[in-house]
Design an enzyme around this catalytic site. Structure first.
Site, PDB file in Angstrom:
ATOM      1  N   SER A 177      69.571   2.468  26.964  1.00 54.04           N
ATOM      2  CA  SER A 177      69.559   3.746  26.254  1.00 54.04           C
ATOM      3  C   SER A 177      69.476   3.619  24.740  1.00 54.04           C
ATOM      4  CB  SER A 177      70.769   4.583  26.655  1.00 54.04           C
ATOM      5  OG  SER A 177      71.954   3.835  26.520  1.00 54.04           O
ATOM      6  N   HIS A 205      66.793   6.859  31.844  1.00 52.18           N
ATOM      7  CA  HIS A 205      65.688   6.970  30.887  1.00 52.18           C
ATOM      8  C   HIS A 205      64.331   6.593  31.481  1.00 52.18           C
ATOM      9  CE1 HIS A 205      68.485   7.703  27.602  1.00 52.18           C
ATOM     10  NE2 HIS A 205      69.258   6.804  28.182  1.00 52.18           N
ATOM     11  N   LYS A 237      67.542  14.438  31.219  1.00 51.43           N
ATOM     12  CA  LYS A 237      66.703  13.800  30.200  1.00 51.43           C
ATOM     13  C   LYS A 237      65.242  14.192  30.430  1.00 51.43           C
ATOM     14  CE  LYS A 237      70.320  10.785  28.893  1.00 51.43           C
ATOM     15  NZ  LYS A 237      71.264   9.808  29.379  1.00 51.43           N
TER      16      LYS A 237
HETATM   17  C1  LIG Z   1      72.702   9.721  29.551  1.00 50.56           C
HETATM   18  C2  LIG Z   1      73.036   8.582  30.408  1.00 50.56           C
HETATM   19  C3  LIG Z   1      73.963   8.699  31.439  1.00 50.56           C
HETATM   20  C4  LIG Z   1      74.815   9.925  31.612  1.00 50.56           C
HETATM   21  O1  LIG Z   1      74.096  10.976  32.143  1.00 50.56           O
HETATM   22  P1  LIG Z   1      74.603  12.469  31.915  1.00 50.56           P
HETATM   23  O2  LIG Z   1      73.918  13.258  32.947  1.00 50.56           O
HETATM   24  O3  LIG Z   1      74.221  12.825  30.518  1.00 50.56           O
HETATM   25  O4  LIG Z   1      76.097  12.437  32.098  1.00 50.56           O
HETATM   26  C5  LIG Z   1      74.146   7.618  32.286  1.00 50.56           C
HETATM   27  N1  LIG Z   1      73.463   6.474  32.102  1.00 50.56           N
HETATM   28  C6  LIG Z   1      72.582   6.315  31.106  1.00 50.56           C
HETATM   29  C7  LIG Z   1      71.865   5.017  30.956  1.00 50.56           C
HETATM   30  C8  LIG Z   1      72.349   7.361  30.220  1.00 50.56           C
HETATM   31  O5  LIG Z   1      71.519   7.196  29.199  1.00 50.56           O
END
Ligand SMILES: *Cc1c(COP(=O)(O)O)cnc(C)c1O
Length: 393
Positions: A177, A205, A237
């Site tokens: 991330s 991602h 995302k």
């Molecule tokens: C954003 C993210 C999460 C968490 O997801 P949410 O739905 O925002 O709680 C988990 N793992 C990774 C790698 C992320 O980037």
């Protein structure tokens, strides 16, 4: 209490690590209004530009009229609607896994999986740079907790050889991330298989942007449900909605329904959010130009940045970090960019290792090439002023 807390807050300020929220009004689009001024943002994880898509909005609207707003209960009571069910089926089909199970968020999914599968008799192996939710899930499970060097399959294999545990889970981000680089899933899967460990991949991602039809990193790297038995991804995302899911075998999904506390003891997502996600899944193929346009922008940005000698970290994804080092300088650059109407987030420890503060630039299908040019010109100017460094040759 307040005196003691104030001292900690002051220390954080002194370290240039103090975090502040931007107040922003309006939808997630490249041109956003923050604290009253218009800025061109390279900060969102809305990689396909779907968060403001009319089909998502109208799906949420129609579902609210039919189902009301709140789901009112957990999935195991009366919160599981037709819309949640259909979404799970669509997600299983898109990721080419036997079944999928919705979770409230990615954070909850990671906590929920690791805690359902592991306890004190077990061991979990995590890439050093894994997302906080995977790390926290592993720690809370009570399993023996080990980190291996970033993307290093040999280091992982060395650790797996010596284990006496009952079960072993290897957990990794598919796309990191804060770094944007891609995990060697094929190699990790081979090592995991050789040592009878279960591979868990967090594709927050990658889902929606990588692989055929946006089906994600496991598909992109040719991993079947056997090669990668635990696949997790989020809907907040690239899908522009909210929530998360785990995909895998019938046995995995049934086990999570029975044993995952983060699944059982929480209210189901609002039906309108499930409806929006369902619209979003359809758009992955209906509007495949979005993935293509994003890839063109990624190539354009990396090529231009490279020819300018900008210190970009190596990444082929929408996450394009510019390495700065010092937290203080990272904040300075971010402030300077803001003065010329650009919003880019400075990422500092403890989110990233000490001495590796960076600007986390994210690209989206909602950006145009002209937007990217605007960012490149501004970075070039800061480079001439000596604030942004040069890539080592
Ligand atoms: C954003 C993210 C999460 C968490 O997801 P949410 O739905 O925002 O709680 C988990 N793992 C990774 C790698 C992320 O980037």
């Amino acid at each position: 209490m307040d005196q003691e807390l104030a001292a900690d807050l002051q220390a954080r300020r002194a370290d240039h690590l103090y975090r502040q929220r931007n107040r922003h009004s309006g939808p997630q689009v490249p041109l956003i209004k923050v604290n009253g001024s218009q800025l061109l943002a390279f900060t969102s994880n809305d990689y396909l530009g779907l968060a403001n898509h009319p089909k998502l909005i109208s799906a949420a609207h129609s579902a609210s009229k039919l189902y009301g707003l709140g789901s009112g209960a957990s999935h195991l009571v009366t919160g599981h609607t037709d819309l949640h069910h259909e979404l799970e089926q669509a997600l299983a089909a898109t990721t080419q896994r036997p079944r999928a199970l919705l979770f409230g968020s990615g954070y909850m999914a990671n906590m929920g999986v690791l805690n359902a599968l592991l306890d004190r008799r077990d061991a979990v192996y995590q890439d050093r740079l894994n997302h906080a939710s995977l790390l926290d899930g592993g720690l809370l499970s009570g399993a023996k907790f080990q980190r291996y060097r970033h993307n290093d399959t040999t280091n992982l294999a060395d650790k797996l050889v010596t284990t006496q545990a009952r079960r072993h889970v290897v957990a990794t981000d598919a796309v990191f991330s804060m770094d944007g680089d891609i995990a060697p899933l094929k190699g990790l899967s081979q090592v995991a298989n050789e040592h009878h460990a279960w591979l868990m991949v967090d594709d927050a991602h990658g889902f929606g942007v990588l692989g055929a039809g946006g089906g994600g990193s496991a598909l992109a790297q040719g991993l079947s449900s056997n090669d990668c038995p635990i696949y997790m991804a989020t809907l907040g995302k690239a899908l522009g909605s909210y929530g998360a899911f785990v995909a895998g075998s019938e046995e995995l999904i049934e086990s999570l329904i029975q044993f995952s506390r983060n699944y059982i003891y929480t209210t189901a997502l609002p039906p309108s959010v499930a409806a929006a996600s369902l619209a979003s899944v359809a758009l992955l193929t209906e509007e495949a130009w979005r993935q293509q346009h994003l890839n063109r922008l990624i190539n354009y940005f990396t090529q231009q940045a490279q020819s300018m000698g900008l210190p970009l970290m190596y990444s082929q994804t929408a996450i394009q970090p510019l390495l700065v080092g010092s937290s203080k300088v990272a904040i300075q650059i971010s402030d300077e960019l803001r003065q010329v109407g650009l919003l880019v987030t400075a990422i500092r420890p403890p989110t990233v290792p000490k001495g590796t503060a960076r600007l986390r630039i994210t690209l989206s299908a909602a950006h145009s090439e002209a937007h990217v040019d605007e960012l490149l010109v501004a970075l070039g100017r800061l480079q001439q002023q000596g604030l942004v460094g040069r890539a080592e040759q």
